[in-house]
Design a protein around this motif. Structure first.
Motif, short mmCIF file in Angstrom:
data_model
loop_
_atom_site.label_atom_id
_atom_site.label_comp_id
_atom_site.label_asym_id
_atom_site.label_seq_id
_atom_site.Cartn_x
_atom_site.Cartn_y
_atom_site.Cartn_z
N ASP A 138 -3.44 -8.41 14.76
CA ASP A 138 -2.97 -7.04 14.85
C ASP A 138 -2.36 -6.64 13.51
N ALA A 139 -2.14 -5.34 13.34
CA ALA A 139 -1.66 -4.84 12.06
C ALA A 139 -0.62 -3.76 12.27
N THR A 140 0.37 -3.72 11.38
CA THR A 140 1.38 -2.66 11.39
C THR A 140 1.57 -2.16 9.95
N LEU A 141 1.98 -0.91 9.84
CA LEU A 141 2.26 -0.31 8.54
C LEU A 141 3.66 0.27 8.58
N LYS A 142 4.52 -0.23 7.69
CA LYS A 142 5.89 0.25 7.65
C LYS A 142 6.39 0.22 6.21
N ASN A 143 6.95 1.32 5.77
CA ASN A 143 7.53 1.43 4.42
C ASN A 143 6.57 0.99 3.31
N GLY A 144 5.30 1.36 3.43
CA GLY A 144 4.33 1.05 2.39
C GLY A 144 3.83 -0.37 2.38
N VAL A 145 4.12 -1.13 3.44
CA VAL A 145 3.63 -2.52 3.52
C VAL A 145 2.79 -2.66 4.79
N LEU A 146 1.53 -3.05 4.59
CA LEU A 146 0.64 -3.33 5.70
C LEU A 146 0.81 -4.80 6.06
N THR A 147 1.18 -5.07 7.31
CA THR A 147 1.39 -6.46 7.75
C THR A 147 0.32 -6.81 8.77
N ILE A 148 -0.40 -7.88 8.50
CA ILE A 148 -1.44 -8.38 9.41
C ILE A 148 -0.93 -9.67 10.01
N VAL B 157 0.84 -1.20 0.00
CA VAL B 157 0.00 0.00 0.00
C VAL B 157 0.88 1.26 0.00
N PRO B 158 1.75 1.42 -0.99
CA PRO B 158 2.64 2.59 -1.00
C PRO B 158 1.84 3.89 -1.05
N GLY B 159 2.32 4.86 -0.31
CA GLY B 159 1.67 6.17 -0.29
C GLY B 159 0.52 6.28 0.68
N MET B 160 0.10 5.18 1.27
CA MET B 160 -1.02 5.21 2.22
C MET B 160 -0.49 5.47 3.63
N GLU B 161 -1.30 6.15 4.40
CA GLU B 161 -1.02 6.37 5.82
C GLU B 161 -1.96 5.45 6.61
N LYS B 162 -1.59 5.13 7.84
CA LYS B 162 -2.43 4.22 8.61
C LYS B 162 -3.82 4.78 8.85
N GLU B 163 -3.96 6.10 8.84
CA GLU B 163 -5.27 6.71 9.01
C GLU B 163 -6.17 6.47 7.80
N ASP B 164 -5.58 6.16 6.63
CA ASP B 164 -6.35 5.92 5.41
C ASP B 164 -6.92 4.50 5.35
N ILE B 165 -6.36 3.59 6.15
CA ILE B 165 -6.64 2.16 6.01
C ILE B 165 -7.53 1.66 7.15
N LYS B 166 -8.50 0.81 6.79
CA LYS B 166 -9.34 0.15 7.80
C LYS B 166 -9.13 -1.35 7.67
N VAL B 167 -8.98 -2.00 8.81
CA VAL B 167 -8.84 -3.46 8.85
C VAL B 167 -9.88 -3.98 9.82
N LYS B 168 -10.68 -4.95 9.37
CA LYS B 168 -11.68 -5.53 10.26
C LYS B 168 -11.88 -6.99 9.91
N VAL B 169 -12.40 -7.73 10.87
CA VAL B 169 -12.71 -9.14 10.66
C VAL B 169 -14.11 -9.40 11.19
N GLU B 170 -14.89 -10.13 10.40
CA GLU B 170 -16.24 -10.50 10.81
C GLU B 170 -16.58 -11.83 10.17
N LYS B 171 -17.03 -12.77 11.00
CA LYS B 171 -17.38 -14.12 10.54
C LYS B 171 -16.24 -14.76 9.75
N ASN B 172 -15.04 -14.64 10.29
CA ASN B 172 -13.82 -15.20 9.70
C ASN B 172 -13.51 -14.67 8.29
#
Length: 146
Positions: free
Chosen positions: A117-127, A60-75
């Protein structure tokens, strides 16, 4: 083999192709490509399995963590983002794709959604997704990006 000597330029021989190329490269690329297609993208993903967890990497190059939503529902894990696309008419070519995206992954029953959990570093979102050790409630959960 048949050859001819031709002193005409490519533009004289193929005027339609020259006109099309001239239109494309003398205007912004958005006039040559449908704007909606240029606005949305599908980020690349890698999924890795370990003995005790899964990891999903999303480009996700160019994205900030505020731009991204991560959620899980019913697997079902969903990562989505919305970022305003820059509309600068001085560009002749724009290939950076920022707009809106949504990626979903059906998680196996063996995961423990409470460990995601999730982290964003150097344009890579890691879940990070831990595997389940026992039966746990896998209800809806919103994940904060650290």
């Amino acid at each position: 083999m048949y050859t001819t000597k031709n002193n005409k330029s490519g533009a004289e021989i193929f005027p339609q192709i020259d006109r099309v190329l001239n239109e494309i490269f003398n205007t912004t690329i958005n006039h040559a490509v449908d704007e909606k297609k240029n606005k949305y993208s599908q980020p690349s993903a890698n999924v890795k399995e370990f003995k005790d967890r899964f990891e999903i990497y999303l480009a996700v190059p160019g994205m900030e963590k505020e731009d991204i939503k991560v959620k899980v529902e019913k697997n079902v894990l969903t990562m989505s983002a919305e970022k305003e696309v820059e509309q600068d008419s001085t560009y002749k070519l724009t290939e950076f794709k920022y707009g809106t995206f949504s990626r979903t992954f059906k998680l196996p029953e063996t995961v423990d959604v409470s460990t995601i959990d999730a982290t964003l570093k150097n344009g890579v979102l890691t879940i990070h997704i831990g595997k389940r050790k026992e039966d746990i409630d896998n209800g809806p959960k919103e994940i904060t990006i650290g």
